[in-house]
Design a protein around this motif. Structure first.
Motif, PDB file in Angstrom:
ATOM      1  N   THR A 338       0.961  -1.450  -0.029  1.00 18.86           N
ATOM      2  CA  THR A 338      -0.072  -0.140   0.065  1.00 18.86           C
ATOM      3  C   THR A 338       0.754   1.258   0.025  1.00 18.86           C
ATOM      4  O   THR A 338       1.851   1.348   0.121  1.00 18.86           O
ATOM      5  CB  THR A 338      -1.135   0.069   1.292  1.00 18.86           C
ATOM      6  N   ALA A 339       0.092   2.356  -0.232  1.00 19.70           N
ATOM      7  CA  ALA A 339       0.809   3.744  -0.193  1.00 19.70           C
ATOM      8  C   ALA A 339       1.388   3.922   1.289  1.00 19.70           C
ATOM      9  O   ALA A 339       2.505   4.487   1.430  1.00 19.70           O
ATOM     10  CB  ALA A 339      -0.073   4.776  -0.381  1.00 19.70           C
ATOM     11  N   TYR A 340       0.923   3.559   2.216  1.00 22.24           N
ATOM     12  CA  TYR A 340       1.299   3.554   3.496  1.00 22.24           C
ATOM     13  C   TYR A 340       2.643   2.717   3.700  1.00 22.24           C
ATOM     14  O   TYR A 340       3.652   3.441   4.464  1.00 22.24           O
ATOM     15  CB  TYR A 340       0.232   3.107   4.665  1.00 22.24           C
ATOM     16  N   ASN A 341       2.740   1.806   3.008  1.00 24.52           N
ATOM     17  CA  ASN A 341       4.155   1.140   3.036  1.00 24.52           C
ATOM     18  C   ASN A 341       5.108   1.714   2.426  1.00 24.52           C
ATOM     19  O   ASN A 341       6.332   1.993   3.040  1.00 24.52           O
ATOM     20  CB  ASN A 341       4.055  -0.355   2.180  1.00 24.52           C
ATOM     21  N   HIS A 347      10.122   6.682   6.066  1.00 21.54           N
ATOM     22  CA  HIS A 347      10.372   7.140   7.612  1.00 21.54           C
ATOM     23  C   HIS A 347      11.628   6.461   8.122  1.00 21.54           C
ATOM     24  O   HIS A 347      12.235   6.873   8.866  1.00 21.54           O
ATOM     25  CB  HIS A 347       9.075   6.961   8.437  1.00 21.54           C
ATOM     26  N   LEU A 348      11.524   5.139   7.533  1.00 19.11           N
ATOM     27  CA  LEU A 348      12.856   4.351   7.891  1.00 19.11           C
ATOM     28  C   LEU A 348      13.909   4.706   7.613  1.00 19.11           C
ATOM     29  O   LEU A 348      15.022   4.232   8.097  1.00 19.11           O
ATOM     30  CB  LEU A 348      12.428   2.813   7.312  1.00 19.11           C
ATOM     31  N   TRP A 414       2.799   4.988  11.186  1.00 15.25           N
ATOM     32  CA  TRP A 414       3.868   4.715  10.497  1.00 15.25           C
ATOM     33  C   TRP A 414       5.112   5.335  10.853  1.00 15.25           C
ATOM     34  O   TRP A 414       6.459   4.659  10.702  1.00 15.25           O
ATOM     35  CB  TRP A 414       3.763   4.692   8.922  1.00 15.25           C
ATOM     36  N   GLU A 415       5.061   6.797  10.933  1.00 14.22           N
ATOM     37  CA  GLU A 415       6.171   7.544  11.448  1.00 14.22           C
ATOM     38  C   GLU A 415       6.541   7.011  12.816  1.00 14.22           C
ATOM     39  O   GLU A 415       7.876   7.008  13.129  1.00 14.22           O
ATOM     40  CB  GLU A 415       5.730   8.834  11.508  1.00 14.22           C
ATOM     41  N   ASP A 432       4.426  -6.540   9.507  1.00 17.17           N
ATOM     42  CA  ASP A 432       5.051  -5.663   8.649  1.00 17.17           C
ATOM     43  C   ASP A 432       5.861  -4.573   9.359  1.00 17.17           C
ATOM     44  O   ASP A 432       6.291  -3.802   8.608  1.00 17.17           O
ATOM     45  CB  ASP A 432       3.996  -4.940   7.725  1.00 17.17           C
ATOM     46  N   PHE A 433       6.053  -4.680  10.626  1.00 20.76           N
ATOM     47  CA  PHE A 433       6.784  -3.810  11.578  1.00 20.76           C
ATOM     48  C   PHE A 433       8.211  -4.326  11.294  1.00 20.76           C
ATOM     49  O   PHE A 433       8.718  -5.496  11.323  1.00 20.76           O
ATOM     50  CB  PHE A 433       6.383  -3.984  13.072  1.00 20.76           C
TER      51      PHE A 433
END
Length: 756
Positions: A338-341, A347-348, A414-415, A432-433
């Motif tokens: 997804t876009a969130y990914n 952020h990573l 996510w941040e 997914d973390f």
């Protein structure tokens, strides 16, 4: 002979596998190689129960070889069997060994069969099974049957005649790893009488983490010295020339195997390791040595040429083909991200925030349990660390005022997950973390295990419910610290989650309140719950049944309340997996019970209760902190223990297993209260033993120890208060007596109720 070091999660299984053998004429010389965990205490515990266990505690860590040497000298039996402390003896092993020794006339060495066991219950037969079977009752030397030198070169798959091993030849291990290979070849080439059995005797545990041989580092370069010693041994014995080529091939294969393992030789050391391998290959290569066929033969030739570049090219080509296949399998999954990914990946790349902590509990159900206690203590002792809670969208309304939170899977979620230095949870974060190396993940757990957990659940389909145990262990691989409140938990978590975390035995922060709460707190909570003055409050907390769908009442609560009478009030709390129950609501409306299933703070309910009724819920271990009566009501023990699996028999009546009075039927439960057995002297004795075993580290200071270690980088303090010096919150029954005395004018000082 069992060398012991940092195996507290596996040691009991090892010892039990020996002590349960049908053949009983043996001793266990167990050498504690100055293990920093509880291994020494476990050995002493077993020695106190069985005189065949002989513990030997070394004052300094000396390594497995020297520990074995010490054990061999201490041994008194006719034969020595080396068993690693994370492995087990198979059923009937000692009888099979004794029978074959008798049939073969007491040989110097008896070769044993084994299997490899894996965390997923897979069992793999050894490659030597057919060869061992072919030996029958023959007795031979290694020169007569050199093929037996190809067996897995470890000392635990053979039994040694003690006089041959200790008295006649005084064999001792060398320093460093790969000491087994040298010992195996020297003893095999020295023995005049060798025999074999194809009976599976040893169950060789393949640990996911924690095996010293699978820890990369320079120590693996010790393999060159071990094989150099072996060939020095051969040089001194010209009559062994016929097996030189075979042992040379074994050596070269071992070098190549070690080089190929990323968990042994790190990339920056591979060229050097190859260079040393090639040098030893050329120096020790026998005349007219015939290179084996196939891909292994190609690698032998590359060693002979000393070309690491060519070796790396061959290895790269092989690994590239494998990687292409794996990437193809994952392509479809990657396309669905997804876009969130994508946001998370961005952020990573940002730096970790050294003053940010993320908290979660019970799959994001709200601010609760051990993480909540740690959060509040961190605000006090480490105010520079900003805490953010992860909650589900439907749990937002439960977040207390002033507590910062993010909704799971929101952009800010996510941040903070990508950037937080500290991650605290009582369950696992999602698959997914991504755990960054700079992050520190504390797994607090949320109970002491009675029912089987982790990979142990594989044997119980009702508990597993299509769970992916591989994914579960990948999540547990992200833990850095695992918090426990007693040694039982420490051992269980280490074994059922075979990962590389560190156990921290600081106690459960959620239980601090049981030692901090005052008489006023207890009275206030009872008032808020509407418990009338003078009534005995009984908290009933049944756990979830994996083999049933939905909440199924196990007590006729209307009858139970009627039989107990008006002096009792029953608080009923169902498991949080269940929703509201109409029958409980109806009983509450009639004033028969108090349904506290949705009461937010279970610790308040425990403080308010005079006694606890439960079955297999971990609440019993927490409630034991209060030193108040616990009644075990387990009407489905046989079904539950078979369907879910348990670590001990809660109904056994044995000290340390049963916390108090027990009942297996509704009639028995009623009689427990009518007769006073729930609060009897016998119940108090059982409770005391239960508390000694399970209330080890809970003393009111657990949260402080966690915060000082995790956020402040300090030594955990204060030290755990001895059990007999702890003062839990006063029981309601004591407060009732105080109220009566106050009304009659007798002071608390006169009765000694006020403590300085």
């Amino acid at each position: 002979m069992v060398p012991v070091f940092k195996v507290q999660g596996y040691l009991r299984a090892c010892l039990d596998s020996i002590l349960s053998q049908s053949y009983g004429d043996f001793e266990i010389v167990a050498v504690d190689d100055c293990s920093p965990d509880a291994c020494g205490r476990i050995l002493d515990e077993y020695a106190a129960q069985d005189s065949r266990v002989i513990p030997l505690h070394l004052e300094e860590n000396q390594g497995i070889g020297k520990a074995r040497d010490a054990g061999a000298l201490k041994s008194r039996g006719e034969y020595i069997l080396f068993l690693d402390s994370d492995d087990t003896l198979a059923e009937g092993a000692l009888q099979a060994i004794a029978d074959r020794l008798q049939a073969t006339g007491d040989p110097d060495i008896l070769l044993l069969n084994h299997v490899r066991t894996y965390w997923n219950n897979r069992v793999q037969a050894s490659a030597a099974g057919e060869m061992l079977a072919a030996a029958g009752t023959d007795v031979f030397t290694a020169l007569e049957r050199p093929e037996y030198l190809n067996m897995f070169a470890v000392v635990w798959n053979r039994a040694y005649r003690r006089a041959f091993y200790v008295d006649e030849h005084n064999f001792t291990f060398t320093d460093g790893i790969y000491e087994d290979a040298l010992m195996v070849y020297k003893t095999m080439l020295t023995a005049e009488r060798i025999a074999a059995t194809d009976h599976v005797c040893v169950e060789y545990r393949q640990r996911r983490q924690g095996n010293s041989m699978r820890t990369p580092g320079r120590k693996h370069f010790g393999i060159f010295q071990q094989y150099a010693r072996l060939f020095d041994f051969l040089d001194e014995r010209p009559h062994l020339e016929p097996v030189r080529a075979l042992l040379f091939e074994r050596m070269a294969s071992h070098f190549l195997f070690t080089l190929a393992r990323e968990d042994r030789i790190v990339p920056k050391d591979r060229a050097e390791f190859f260079k040393l391998s090639a040098a030893q290959y050329k120096r020790l290569k026998p005349r007219n040595f015939v290179v084996p066929e196939g891909s292994q033969g190609i690698r032998f030739q590359l060693l002979d040429r000393g070309s690491y570049t060519a070796y790396a090219a061959v290895t790269y080509a092989t690994s590239t083909r494998r990687d292409v296949i794996q990437r193809a399998r994952k392509a479809k999954t990657k396309l669905g991200k997804t876009a969130y990914n994508r946001l998370y990946r961005l952020h990573l790349r940002r730096p970790v925030d050294e003053n940010l902590a993320v908290y979660a509990a019970y799959w994001n159900r709200g601010v609760a349990c051990n993480p909540a206690a740690i959060y509040h203590k961190a605000k006090e002792l480490a105010p520079n660390v900003h805490g953010v809670w992860v909650v589900k969208r439907d749990a937002v309304d439960t977040v207390p005022a002033g507590v910062d939170y993010v909704v799971a899977n929101s952009p800010r979620y996510w941040e903070v997950m990508a950037r937080a230095k500290y991650l605290v949870n009582n369950v696992n974060f999602p698959n997914d973390f991504v755990k960054r190396p700079e992050q520190v993940h504390l797994q607090t757990h949320h109970g002491t295990p009675l029912k089987q957990m982790g990979i142990d659940q594989q044997r119980f389909p009702a508990a597993a419910k299509n769970m992916s145990f591989g994914k579960m262990l990948e999540r547990a691989d992200k833990w850095d610290l695992s918090l426990t409140s007693n040694q039982h938990s420490t051992e269980i978590w280490e074994r059922v989650y075979p990962c590389a975390f560190e156990a921290v035995e600081y106690g459960y922060p959620r239980n601090d309140v049981y030692f901090k709460a005052t008489a006023e707190d207890v009275l206030r909570i009872r008032g808020e719950l509407g418990i009338e003055e003078g009534k005995t409050a009984v908290l009933y907390c049944p756990t979830v049944r994996d083999y049933q769908k939905g909440y199924v009442p196990r007590i006729d609560l209307e009858r139970f309340c009627r039989e107990l009478g008006p002096d009792y009030v029953v608080l009923v709390r169902t498991h949080y997996f269940y929703g509201g129950d109409p029958e409980l609501e109806a009983l509450q409306e009639r004033g028969l019970i108090k349904d506290v299933s949705r009461y937010p703070v279970v610790e308040d309910l425990c403080l308010a209760a005079d006694a606890l009724i439960t079955d297999y819920s971990s609440i019993m271990f927490d409630y034991a902190c209060l030193d108040r009566p616990i009644v075990t009501y387990a009407d489905d023990w046989e079904v539950y223990s078979r369907a879910r699996g348990v670590y001990f028999d809660i109904l056994s009546g044995q000290p340390g297993e049963t916390p108090g009075a027990t009942a297996t039927s509704e009639d028995e439960l009623i009689e427990v209260f009518r007769s006073g057995a729930w609060n009897s002297g016998r119940a108090a004795e059982l409770r005391a033993a239960f508390r000694e075993r399970f209330v080890q580290f809970d003393d009111g200071h657990a949260a402080e120890r966690v915060v000082r270690r995790l956020f402040l980088g300090q030594e955990p303090s204060p030290a755990v208060v001895p059990l007999d010096e702890r003062t839990p919150a006063p029981a309601p029954s004591a407060l009732k007596a105080r109220i009566v005395r106050q009304r009659t004018g007798e002071s608390e000082n006169e009765r000694g109720l006020i403590q300085a």
